[in-house]
Structure formats: structure tokens, C-alpha cells
Design a protein around this motif. Structure first.
Motif, PDB file in Angstrom:
ATOM      1  N   SER A  78       1.025  -1.162   0.046  1.00  0.00           N
ATOM      2  CA  SER A  78      -0.050   0.164   0.131  1.00  0.00           C
ATOM      3  C   SER A  78       0.858   1.204  -0.146  1.00  0.00           C
ATOM      4  CB  SER A  78      -0.709  -0.164   1.345  1.00  0.00           C
ATOM      5  OG  SER A  78      -0.178   0.019   2.450  1.00  0.00           O
ATOM      6  N   GLY A  79       2.216   1.201   0.246  1.00  0.00           N
ATOM      7  CA  GLY A  79       2.771   2.290   0.474  1.00  0.00           C
ATOM      8  C   GLY A  79       3.271   2.926   1.669  1.00  0.00           C
ATOM      9  N   ARG A  80       2.349   2.459   2.750  1.00  0.00           N
ATOM     10  CA  ARG A  80       2.647   2.634   4.201  1.00  0.00           C
ATOM     11  C   ARG A  80       3.922   2.039   4.773  1.00  0.00           C
ATOM     12  NH1 ARG A  80      -0.330   0.953   8.694  1.00  0.00           N
ATOM     13  NH2 ARG A  80      -0.237   2.600  10.376  1.00  0.00           N
ATOM     14  N   ASP A  81       4.549   2.623   5.589  1.00  0.00           N
ATOM     15  CA  ASP A  81       5.723   2.214   6.255  1.00  0.00           C
ATOM     16  C   ASP A  81       5.187   0.914   7.208  1.00  0.00           C
ATOM     17  OD1 ASP A  81       7.583   3.712   5.055  1.00  0.00           O
ATOM     18  OD2 ASP A  81       8.096   5.106   6.805  1.00  0.00           O
ATOM     19  N   PHE A  82       6.158  -0.140   7.384  1.00  0.00           N
ATOM     20  CA  PHE A  82       5.910  -1.024   8.296  1.00  0.00           C
ATOM     21  C   PHE A  82       5.891  -0.537   9.840  1.00  0.00           C
ATOM     22  CE2 PHE A  82       7.974  -3.516   4.904  1.00  0.00           C
ATOM     23  CZ  PHE A  82       6.599  -4.240   4.550  1.00  0.00           C
ATOM     24  N   ASP A  83       4.803  -0.788  10.565  1.00  0.00           N
ATOM     25  CA  ASP A  83       4.706  -0.196  12.035  1.00  0.00           C
ATOM     26  C   ASP A  83       5.789  -0.508  12.819  1.00  0.00           C
ATOM     27  OD1 ASP A  83       2.482   1.118  11.591  1.00  0.00           O
ATOM     28  OD2 ASP A  83       1.301  -0.977  11.976  1.00  0.00           O
ATOM     29  N   ASP A  84       6.537  -1.871  12.496  1.00  0.00           N
ATOM     30  CA  ASP A  84       7.672  -2.504  13.287  1.00  0.00           C
ATOM     31  C   ASP A  84       9.102  -2.206  12.401  1.00  0.00           C
ATOM     32  OD1 ASP A  84       7.347  -4.313  11.146  1.00  0.00           O
ATOM     33  OD2 ASP A  84       7.593  -5.795  12.216  1.00  0.00           O
ATOM     34  N   ASN A  85       9.148  -1.176  11.880  1.00  0.00           N
ATOM     35  CA  ASN A  85      10.404  -0.773  11.267  1.00  0.00           C
ATOM     36  C   ASN A  85      11.705  -0.793  12.419  1.00  0.00           C
ATOM     37  OD1 ASN A  85      10.033  -1.268   8.573  1.00  0.00           O
ATOM     38  ND2 ASN A  85       9.663   0.924   8.102  1.00  0.00           N
ATOM     39  N   TRP A  86      10.992  -0.049  13.462  1.00  0.00           N
ATOM     40  CA  TRP A  86      11.999  -0.057  14.630  1.00  0.00           C
ATOM     41  C   TRP A  86      12.686  -1.193  14.856  1.00  0.00           C
ATOM     42  CZ3 TRP A  86      11.581  -2.264  19.157  1.00  0.00           C
ATOM     43  CH2 TRP A  86      10.234  -2.967  19.511  1.00  0.00           C
ATOM     44  N   ARG A  87      11.796  -2.329  14.972  1.00  0.00           N
ATOM     45  CA  ARG A  87      12.394  -3.658  15.660  1.00  0.00           C
ATOM     46  C   ARG A  87      13.077  -4.298  14.389  1.00  0.00           C
ATOM     47  NH1 ARG A  87      10.296  -9.138  17.633  1.00  0.00           N
ATOM     48  NH2 ARG A  87       8.408  -9.090  16.008  1.00  0.00           N
ATOM     49  N   ARG A  88      12.742  -4.301  13.068  1.00  0.00           N
ATOM     50  CA  ARG A  88      13.217  -4.946  12.254  1.00  0.00           C
ATOM     51  C   ARG A  88      14.640  -4.437  12.015  1.00  0.00           C
ATOM     52  NH1 ARG A  88      10.987  -3.295   7.039  1.00  0.00           N
ATOM     53  NH2 ARG A  88      11.278  -5.279   6.047  1.00  0.00           N
ATOM     54  N   PHE A  89      14.824  -2.759  12.013  1.00  0.00           N
ATOM     55  CA  PHE A  89      16.276  -2.327  11.691  1.00  0.00           C
ATOM     56  C   PHE A  89      16.869  -2.229  13.118  1.00  0.00           C
ATOM     57  CE2 PHE A  89      14.039  -1.167   7.912  1.00  0.00           C
ATOM     58  CZ  PHE A  89      14.755  -1.916   7.126  1.00  0.00           C
ATOM     59  N   ALA A  90      16.447  -2.387  14.177  1.00  0.00           N
ATOM     60  CA  ALA A  90      17.124  -2.306  15.436  1.00  0.00           C
ATOM     61  C   ALA A  90      17.867  -3.888  15.600  1.00  0.00           C
ATOM     62  CB  ALA A  90      16.411  -2.251  16.755  1.00  0.00           C
ATOM     63  N   ALA A 112      17.681  13.724   5.800  1.00  0.00           N
ATOM     64  CA  ALA A 112      16.226  13.917   6.145  1.00  0.00           C
ATOM     65  C   ALA A 112      15.332  12.510   6.655  1.00  0.00           C
ATOM     66  CB  ALA A 112      15.555  14.303   4.711  1.00  0.00           C
ATOM     67  N   PHE A 113      16.100  11.534   6.473  1.00  0.00           N
ATOM     68  CA  PHE A 113      15.517  10.123   6.996  1.00  0.00           C
ATOM     69  C   PHE A 113      16.273   9.712   8.316  1.00  0.00           C
ATOM     70  CE2 PHE A 113      14.844   9.798   2.436  1.00  0.00           C
ATOM     71  CZ  PHE A 113      13.530  10.170   2.440  1.00  0.00           C
ATOM     72  N   GLN A 114      15.652   9.842   9.535  1.00  0.00           N
ATOM     73  CA  GLN A 114      16.297   9.917  10.535  1.00  0.00           C
ATOM     74  C   GLN A 114      15.875   8.441  11.461  1.00  0.00           C
ATOM     75  OE1 GLN A 114      15.855  13.707  12.653  1.00  0.00           O
ATOM     76  NE2 GLN A 114      17.148  14.593  10.786  1.00  0.00           N
ATOM     77  N   GLY A 115      14.812   7.911  11.262  1.00  0.00           N
ATOM     78  CA  GLY A 115      14.423   6.640  12.021  1.00  0.00           C
ATOM     79  C   GLY A 115      14.198   7.377  13.404  1.00  0.00           C
ATOM     80  N   ARG A 116      13.015   8.098  13.404  1.00  0.00           N
ATOM     81  CA  ARG A 116      12.649   8.472  14.987  1.00  0.00           C
ATOM     82  C   ARG A 116      11.326   7.536  15.050  1.00  0.00           C
ATOM     83  NH1 ARG A 116      11.644  15.159  15.044  1.00  0.00           N
ATOM     84  NH2 ARG A 116      11.062  14.928  17.143  1.00  0.00           N
ATOM     85  N   PHE A 117      11.416   7.186  16.496  1.00  0.00           N
ATOM     86  CA  PHE A 117      10.379   6.512  16.950  1.00  0.00           C
ATOM     87  C   PHE A 117      10.000   7.029  18.290  1.00  0.00           C
ATOM     88  CE2 PHE A 117      12.537   3.889  14.089  1.00  0.00           C
ATOM     89  CZ  PHE A 117      11.784   3.585  13.014  1.00  0.00           C
TER      90      PHE A 117
END
Ligand SMILES: Nc1ncnc2c1ncn2[C@@H]1O[C@H](COP(=O)(O)OP(=O)(O)O[C@H]2O[C@H](CO)[C@@H](O)[C@H](O)[C@H]2O)[C@@H](O)[C@H]1O
Length: 491
Positions: free
Chosen positions: A113-125, A181-186
Motif C-alpha cells: 500500500s506504500g505505508r511504512d511497516f509499523d515495526d520498522n524500529w524492530r526490524r532495523f534494530a 532527512a531520513f532519521q529513524g525517529r520512533f
């Protein structure tokens, strides 16, 4: 490792673990992939062996095939994971297989759908945690001198390293900012799940405006910070470009440097590019015409000798695509045609689509991502438009130079560092390689397009600009050496 006399590669003096969320040719959504994919070969001549660590997205696992398992985590941020070994264009590759995190439909960061995954913090952590384990002696048989983290997706890795038990096995760390501009802010609520000590939730740790900043934590913790051009390294010290991180960058300025991206000649060379209708070189520029005809056909443009401008870009505010959309009528009015390949903001996609309807045969639009078509556009268009509001380095202007597709660029970041504007002095000195304008506004971009059209109408002068660009050396030679020196200096 002893130097084998039959091997013309130098002995490995430095081992680097490069951690990224994408790398060409396995997974690519933008320029980060090109750079992460090219880095190992760029530094290999200088005795640096780069091992790349990537997430195990379905496409990556598929390309890997049956791979050796080199490590298992029973519980990596709450999920089991395995580390698989393979090759990335002949260089060592490690893939983090964690089905719960990476096996799903969509792109690397977002659902279909183009929407960021909700768990991107966990995936990239999890990616960062695995990297830090590798770089601190936590995986038997593996050791590295330097951990090189790219962008926010790998940003926590230096933070995990910093809080790892101090031993000789702990690597030094570098963060490269490809786009601040892309900072990974959670939300602060994710912090207890990261497995960092409480002390890390602090102003000099990962805490960021009350939440958690992945890139911020990396920039605080890394031994060195690089970005992808000297100009951008300066610009991000200011509020206009630093996007909230300018204070940190300024405070750590002695650790910050800019190294311009190179381009990979194995992928981007008009003499050997299989995506072109006709290959050519600086001596056979006239052969580009066959590619121009192919571009016209692919974008339903009226065939003709007038200038064809192209765009190969994310359609976003950063890239100044709203400003370009305002200039299309003027471009067509000057006798230009436009071929647009890109995707991004729905409103901008719509604006280009409507421009195509308004100007049938003059404006062709392809919404989507198409690697071979991007090569054809560079090989067949006369000029490439890059009106970015900010551009850490930019690769498409470098591909444009290599392909004789004259860059028309905004004066910012890496664009300013790599293009010589065809002003009166540069034309007289015969050094111009493109057209540059500032500020990013519709009148200024229109003026730049006008200048490009006027130059195009002087065929000898135009061909000289094309040939000069094609002779510029933006291979990885200089930048590979700069990275190798940076790594060596950290040890
Ligand atoms: N629709 C499409 N179809 C096919 N190919 C497409 C495409 N849209 C874009 N591309 C390709 O994607 C790449 C984009 O590269 P850019 O340098 O513009 O980087 P980007 O902004 O993604 O990345 C960030 O990281 C890079 C790497 O450091 C910096 O150069 C840059 O300034 C920074 O913003 C190029 O290879 C381009 O050809």
C-alpha cells in the motif's frame, strides 16, 4: 592473511563490516543501494575487505540460494534469527534471516500500500544488533576492524557497539549519512525493547526529542561520520539542511568528512550497457541517436531533433519535482520534450500524469521503477533535469556525465561539487559540463532549461560539453582510496 603471489589483490589489512538496508544488485530503492553495492570493490585495491550485512528480504534470500548458516540467535529482539553467508558481486555477504521481520510482501520499508511497516524500529534494530554482535566478537570465527553503518536503518549499530562489553574485539565505527532527512525517529515506548542499557536513553545517546533516534544514536556513538559530498558535509551543520541534527553535527565537526560517491563502471558505461538500443563511446556520440529514437518510442514522444529532457527520480519535494511540474509548459513552449521516470508522492505523480495529457507527444510519463529504462534514458536523452532542494551527493548527474546526457542541476550539495556550470567563463575556458541554477524556483529552473536549449542549438558547443562530461573521472578510484584511508586512520 598471507599475500598469495598468484593473487594480484593486496593482502587484507583491514576488515570492514558494512551494514545497509539495501545493496545493488540484490535490493535497490535508491542511491544507497548503488553505493553499498559498489563499496567492496572500491576499497579492495587498498587492502580492505568489506563484508556486507543485509536483511533477509525474500528477494535477497532467493538470490542467495542454499547458503551456509554461520550463526543462530534464539532471541534477537524477540525473534529467532540466523546468519547466512554468501557473495555480493564476488565479495563476502552476510544475510540476516529473521522471517518474522523480513519475510513479507512489499518493499524493504513499506507494505504494498506504500505505508511504512509499523515495526520498522524492530526490524532495523535487529539488523543493527546483529551487526554489533558481529563487530564485537559475539559471533565465533568473525572479527572486524571497522563497522560501517549506512543511514538510519543501520544507525543503532554503533550505539550497540558503544554499550557492548569493552574487549579487544570491539571494532571502531563509521556512520555514513546518505540523506539526513531520513532519521529513524520512533516513540520512546520502543526503548525498553531495544536491549540497550538505561544510560543510553540520554542526550548523548539514542534519546531524541523525547523519543528514540536511530540515526541520532549512531551519530553520537560513531568514531567517524561521513556524508557523500564535501558540500553536504558543510551544509548539514546548518538548520536549513541539518533537519534537527545540525547541532550534533556541528559539535562533532572534527569527526565529519565528505566523500563523493563514485559510479560503478561495470554497471554504468555506455560502451558496454546492454540496456541501450545502441552502445557508444565518447568517439561515437552520433550513435546516441538510436537511443533517442528508442526513448521517444518508449515514452510516446513525437520523433524529432529537438532536445529531449529526462527525469529519473523519486517524485518528492527533496528532488524539487513540484517546481519542475510548474515549468513543464514553458519547457514544451521552448520546443523541448520531456520523459519522466519516477514514483513517489501521489500528488506529484498526478501532476506529471496531467502534464502528459496536456502535451501528448511532448511529455511522456512512466510512473514506476525500471532499472533498464533508466539506463536507456541516460543513453538517449539530451539532458537530465535534477532540481533538488538538497542533494547529499546525487548519482543521476554522474550517470548523466558518463552517458553524455547533460546534467541541468540545482546548486546544492553533491550537485554543486560535481558539475561545472556553463557560464560565460566556463564556456570560454572550455571546462563546462552542465547547467547549474539557484535558488530552486520555477523562474530559475525555467531559465536553466532555456540556457540548456540555447546551448543545444549550438551543436558543436553542446557536443563539447557532452564529451567533457564523458571524460570526467567519477569512478570509485579516488573515493575508494578516501574510504580506505578513513578506515586505516581509525585503527
Ligand atoms: N523510477 C526509477 N527507476 C529506475 N531507477 C531509478 C528510479 N528513480 C531513481 N532511480 C535510481 O535510483 C538512484 C537514485 O540515486 P540518487 O543519488 O538520486 O539517490 P537517493 O536520493 O535515492 O539517495 C541518497 O543517497 C545517495 C547515495 O549516497 C545520494 O547520492 C543521494 O544524494 C541521496 O539523496 C539512481 O541509481 C537512479 O538511477
Amino acid at each position: 592473511m598471507p599475500h598469495h603471489p598468484a593473487d594480484d589483490r593486496p593482502a587484507v589489512a583491514v576488515r570492514v563490516l558494512s551494514v545497509a538496508s539495501e545493496a545493488y544488485p540484490l535490493v535497490k530503492t535508491g542511491g544507497l543501494a548503488d553505493v553499498a553495492g559498489a563499496l567492496p570493490a572500491a576499497v579492495a585495491p587498498h587492502g580492505v575487505e568489506v563484508t556486507t550485512l543485509l536483511p533477509g528480504y525474500p528477494a535477497v534470500l532467493k538470490a542467495l540460494g542454499r547458503a551456509k548458516v554461520v550463526h543462530r540467535w534464539p532471541d534477537l529482539l524477540g525473534t529467532p534469527a540466523r546468519l547466512l553467508a554468501g557473495k555480493l558481486s564476488g565479495h563476502p555477504l552476510l544475510v540476516l534471516e529473521a522471517p518474522e521481520l523480513f519475510t513479507r510482501d512489499g518493499g524493504p520499508y513499506a507494505a504494498p500500500s506504500g505505508r511504512d511497516f509499523d515495526d520498522n524500529w524492530r526490524r532495523f534494530a535487529a539488523l543493527a544488533r546483529a551487526a554489533a554482535d558481529l563487530a564485537s566478537g559475539g559471533v565465533s570465527g568473525r572479527s572486524y576492524d571497522v563497522l560501517h553503518a549506512h543511514d538510519w536503518q543501520a544507525g543503532l549499530a554503533p550505539a550497540y557497539l558503544r554499550y557492548a562489553p569493552a574487549t579487544d574485539a570491539v571494532a571502531r565505527s563509521v556512520v555514513t549519512v546518505h540523506n539526513i532527512a531520513f532519521q529513524g525517529r520512533f516513540d520512546a515506548g520502543v526503548f525498553p525493547h531495544l536491549g540497550l542499557p538505561d544510560a543510553a536513553f540520554a542526550i548523548d545517546g539514542v534519546e531524541y526529542y523525547g523519543g528514540v533516534g536511530f540515526l541520532k544514536g549512531g551519530l553520537e556513538s560513531a568514531d567517524a561520520i561521513t556524508t557523500v559530498s564535501p558540500s553536504y558535509a558543510q551544509e548539514i551543520r546548518s538548520a536549513e539542511f541539518g533537519m534537527g541534527l545540525e547541532g550534533l553535527i556541528a559539535a562533532r565537526a572534527d569527526r565529519v568528512s565528505g566523500i563523493v560517491n563514485g559510479i560503478d563502471p561495470a554497471v554504468w558505461s555506455p560502451e558496454a550497457d546492454g540496456a541501450l538500443a545502441q552502445r557508444y563511446s565518447v568517439r561515437t556520440l552520433a550513435r546516441r541517436t538510436a537511443n533517442k529514437r528508442a526513448v521517444e518510442a518508449a515514452f510516446a514522444l513525437d520523433p524529432g531533433d529537438g532536445p529531449v529532457f529526462c527525469v529519473i527520480s523519486r517524485l518528492t519535494w527533496q528532488k524539487g519535482m513540484d517546481v519542475l511540474a510548474e515549468c513543464i509548459d514553458a519547457l514544451v513552449g521552448m520546443g523541448g520534450r520531456l520523459a519522466v521516470l519516477g514514483s513517489g508522492d501521489l500528488g506529484l505523480e498526478q501532476a506529471f500524469y496531467l502534464a502528459g495529457e496536456r502535451h501528448p507527444g511532448r511529455v511522456g510519463v512512466r510512473i514506476g521503477y525500471d532499472e533498464p529504462l533508466s539506463h536507456l534514458l541516460q543513453g538517449g536523452s539530451d539532458a537530465i533535469l535534477i532540481p533538488s532542494r538538497f542533494e547529499p551527493c546525487g548519482l543521476t548527474q554522474l550517470y548523466g556525465l558518463a552517458y553524455g546526457c547533460v546534467p541541468v542541476v540545482a546548486r546544492t550539495g553533491g550537485l554543486a561539487d560535481t558539475i561545472i556550470d556553463a557560464n560565460v567563463a566556463a564556456l570560454a575556458a572550455e571546462v563546462a559540463t552542465g547547467v547549474m541554477f539557484a535558488p530552486v524556483s520555477a523562474p530559475c529552473l525555467t531559465g536553466a532549461i532555456q540556457r540548456a536549449v540555447a546551448l543545444y542549438r549550438q551543436p558543436e558547443r553542446w557536443a563539447a560539453i557532452q564529451r567533457r562530461g564523458m571524460r570526467m573521472d567519477f569512478s570509485w578510484a579516488a573515493s575508494g582510496l578516501a574510504y580506505a584511508r578513513l578506515y586505516g586512520g581509525l585503527m
